[in-house]
Design an enzyme around this catalytic site. Structure first.
Site, PDB file in Angstrom:
ATOM      1  N   CYS A  92     -76.666 -19.614  29.819  1.00  9.29           N
ATOM      2  CA  CYS A  92     -76.922 -19.772  31.235  1.00  9.29           C
ATOM      3  C   CYS A  92     -76.963 -21.248  31.613  1.00  9.29           C
ATOM      4  O   CYS A  92     -76.785 -22.125  30.776  1.00  9.29           O
ATOM      5  CB  CYS A  92     -78.266 -19.128  31.600  1.00  9.29           C
ATOM      6  SG  CYS A  92     -78.398 -17.407  31.069  1.00  9.29           S
TER       7      CYS A  92
ATOM      8  N   GLY B  55     -66.368 -23.082  14.179  1.00  9.35           N
ATOM      9  CA  GLY B  55     -66.639 -23.763  12.912  1.00  9.35           C
ATOM     10  C   GLY B  55     -67.165 -25.172  13.099  1.00  9.35           C
ATOM     11  O   GLY B  55     -67.270 -25.932  12.128  1.00  9.35           O
TER      12      GLY B  55
END
EC number: 6.3.5.4
Length: 611
Positions: A2, A378
């Site tokens: 958010c 990653g």
């Protein structure tokens, strides 16, 4: 995931300042496209934009719990991956819940444990809690700095938000950038706490700040510690695998479509393979996405950042684990669109240093968001396991300064296009040296460490606290610009702390970079992928892209754009007229940054104080 915004003022009644709060909150709409909410009290105004990921109907914010002494409210951004365990613990102690959201777990955890709730959280988060029982605001950021949090002290209070733009939307904040702000922009090393904008602070990772009527105080609740590593090599490799299995399991929890970002390198391939194994146990197939460029196979040129073309390795891994894969193919004309640059620069709130790589990352995330809401990345593996060249090239790691700034293509050396007078005022070499000295003072050591082991402790710490945080900020801001939540499994603080204390000789036990990660996941990967040498996020070699941005540069110079006041006009024009085959990396870097600066000036309209 958010966007949050807020305002506390002990000297003013904020209950009638909803329009200002809504303006602050609206700047976070891209971070939270699903819902918007506000909550106002006598001295507090909280705003929230929601990207619904967990408990879609029940996680509406601001979330308020009424107590006999008054309401306690929160605006929360992020994910708490151990919220199920915490909820079970709280239930055993008599707490009841009205939703299934992690937000409520965190808020009720605060009611039970106070500020000590931070010690129990595993996740990525930046949130604020207003406790009307004692008129106190608590602002908290995750340990690694995955999620952003900024604040701006004012007389008798504070403004705060997920991004600077939320704070700058309040008329009490000045959009002022001084020399140190420009130095921070131009030096590839993120100074903890520095927000670029004068008067604004970034809440440091692993810190929380408390505001009450006595003032504002920031405190550290977590930082990397130097501890003895007693596990042998096989045990260490096994422990890393055990941690990764648990991390991936936790971070795949979501009530929306999820996927992985796959580059065909060791980091993303290992993560995707682990996710595939976990989802297979749940009866699902992992979905993955990779970026590629039109005619990249023909145009690709190896350099020190990208040694090999990603796509063949991506496809090999996807076939090996039988995942549902899609390449996102971009062309140079699309990437050169000024609207794309405006989106990426606007997301970051300052001109970055990555040029086409920022533009392509924005377009990649935008395409993924059409198909998924959560992605695993990653990011951070290189900083944790030692993947970058400066970990291994003695000439870089042994310099008296940030090791990544020691090569000939250092950003500090790419200032030839800036106005010479400004370059002198900035004195970036001295600024970088001062920041390096400060960073060294923060490195924890064990008394027994000396020589190479001591230096590698420093290099690891510098990478984790200066480079990684720059990369995490870039990832968060560009992904959230399209409402995509990107999770970073390698940033789990348990894994980071464990590997940080692993001896350097063990981190390179097979004579390669990232030995421990390779050993922990080799059984999941094709040998050619497991053994692939580090290759960074790819750039585009499409000649149409370069010629397009050169045209844009010449147009800005011809039209007398204010950005030219920061630059050496002749050098800029020379670079914009250089052929595709002869342009140098410094020239390419320079015109990309020139365009980023021009875009930033247009979008944020900062007041530059250069004296």
């Amino acid at each position: 995931m958010c966007g949050i915004a807020g305002w506390v003022s002990f000297g003013e009644d904020l209950s009638s300042r909803k329009s200002t709060l809504e303006a602050m909150t609206a700047t976070m709409s891209c971070r939270g496209p699903d819902e918007s909410g506000t909550w106002l009290g006598a001295h507090v105004a909280l705003g929230h934009r929601r990207l619904a990921v967990i408990d879609l109907p029940g996680g509406t914010q601001p979330m308020v719990i009424d107590t006999p002494q008054g309401p306690v409210a929160t605006v929360y951004s992020g994910e708490t991956y151990n919220f199920i365990e915490l909820r079970d613990e709280l239930r055993r102690q008599g707490t009841t819940f009205r939703t299934d959201s992690d937000t409520e777990v965190v808020l009720r955890g605060y009611l039970k444990w106070g500020e000590a709730v931070v010690d129990r959280l595993n996740g990525m988060y930046g949130f604020a809690i207003w406790d009307s029982r004692v008129d106190k605001l608590v602002m908290i950021r995750d340990r690694m700095g995955i999620k952003p949090f900024y604040y701006y002290p004012i007389d008798g209070g504070v403004l705060f938000g997920s991004e600077p733009k939320a704070i700058l939307a309040n008329p009490l904040a000045d959009a002022l950038v001084c020399l140190d702000g420009l130095r921070e922009i131009l030096t590839f090393a993120k100074t903890p706490g520095h927000a670029v904008w004068e008067g604004m602070r970034e809440l440091r990772p692993g810190h929380f700040a408390v505001l009450d009527r006595t003032g504002l105080r920031e405190r550290c609740y977590w930082k990397l510690q130097a501890e003895e590593h007693t596990d042998d090599q096989p045990t260490t490799v096994a422990r890393v695998r055990e941690l990764l299995d648990d991390i991936i399991h936790r971070q795949l929890i979501a009530d929306v479509p999820k996927c992985t970002l796959l580059s065909g390198g060791l980091d993303s391939s290992a993560m995707t393979a682990l996710a595939a194994a976990e989802l297979q146990r749940q009866g699902e197939v992992v979905r993955s996405f990779a970026v590629d460029f039109a005619q990249q196979a023909d145009n690709f040129r190896a350099n020190e950042i990208s040694l090999t073309h990603d796509t063949p390795y991506v496809h090999l891994l996807a076939e090996h684990i039988a995942c549902e894969h899609k390449d996102i193919v971009l062309d140079g004309t699309e990437m050169a669109d000024p609207a794309v640059r405006a989106a990426s620069v606007g997301a970051r709130d300052f001109p970055g240093a990555f040029g086409d790589r920022d533009n392509s990352l924005y377009l990649l995330f935008k395409a993924i968001r059409e198909r998924s809401t959560v992605a695993l990345s990653g990011e951070s593996s290189d900083e944790i396991f030692g993947g970058y060249p400066w970990f291994h090239v003695d000439a870089m790691r042994s310099i008296d300064g940030f090791p990544w700034l020691g090569n000939q293509n250092s950003p500090l050396r790419a200032t030839g296009m800036l106005d010479p007078y400004l370059v002198g005022k900035l004195d970036l070499e001295t600024y970088a040296a001062d920041q390096y000295r400060q960073a060294l003072r923060e490195v924890p050591h064990r008394e027994s460490e000396s020589g190479l082991e001591r230096r590698m402790r420093e290099v690891c710490h510098l990478s984790l606290t200066r480079v990684l945080r720059l990369m995490l900020d870039r990832k968060d801001r560009i992904s959230m610009a399209v409402g995509l939540e990107v999770r970073v499994p390698y940033c789990d603080h348990r894994l980071v702390q464990y590997v940080f204390n692993t001896p350097w000789s063990m981190k390179t036990y097979d004579g390669r970079e990232k030995s421990i990660l390779r050993g922990a996941t080799r059984n999941l990967l094709p040998a050619v992928v497991a053994d692939r040498k580090k290759s960074g996020y790819p750039g585009s070699y499409d000649p149409h892209y370069l010629t397009a941005i050169q045209d844009q540069v010449r147009g800005l110079v011809t039209n007398g754009h204010p950005v030219i006041d920061l630059y050496n006009r002749e050098e800029v024009l020379a670079a914009s007229n250089t052929t595709v085959d002869t342009i140098t990396p410094a020239q390419r870097f320079g015109i990309e940054r020139f365009l980023d600066f021009a875009t930033w000036l247009d979008l944020r309209k900062p007041t530059l104080k250069l004296d």
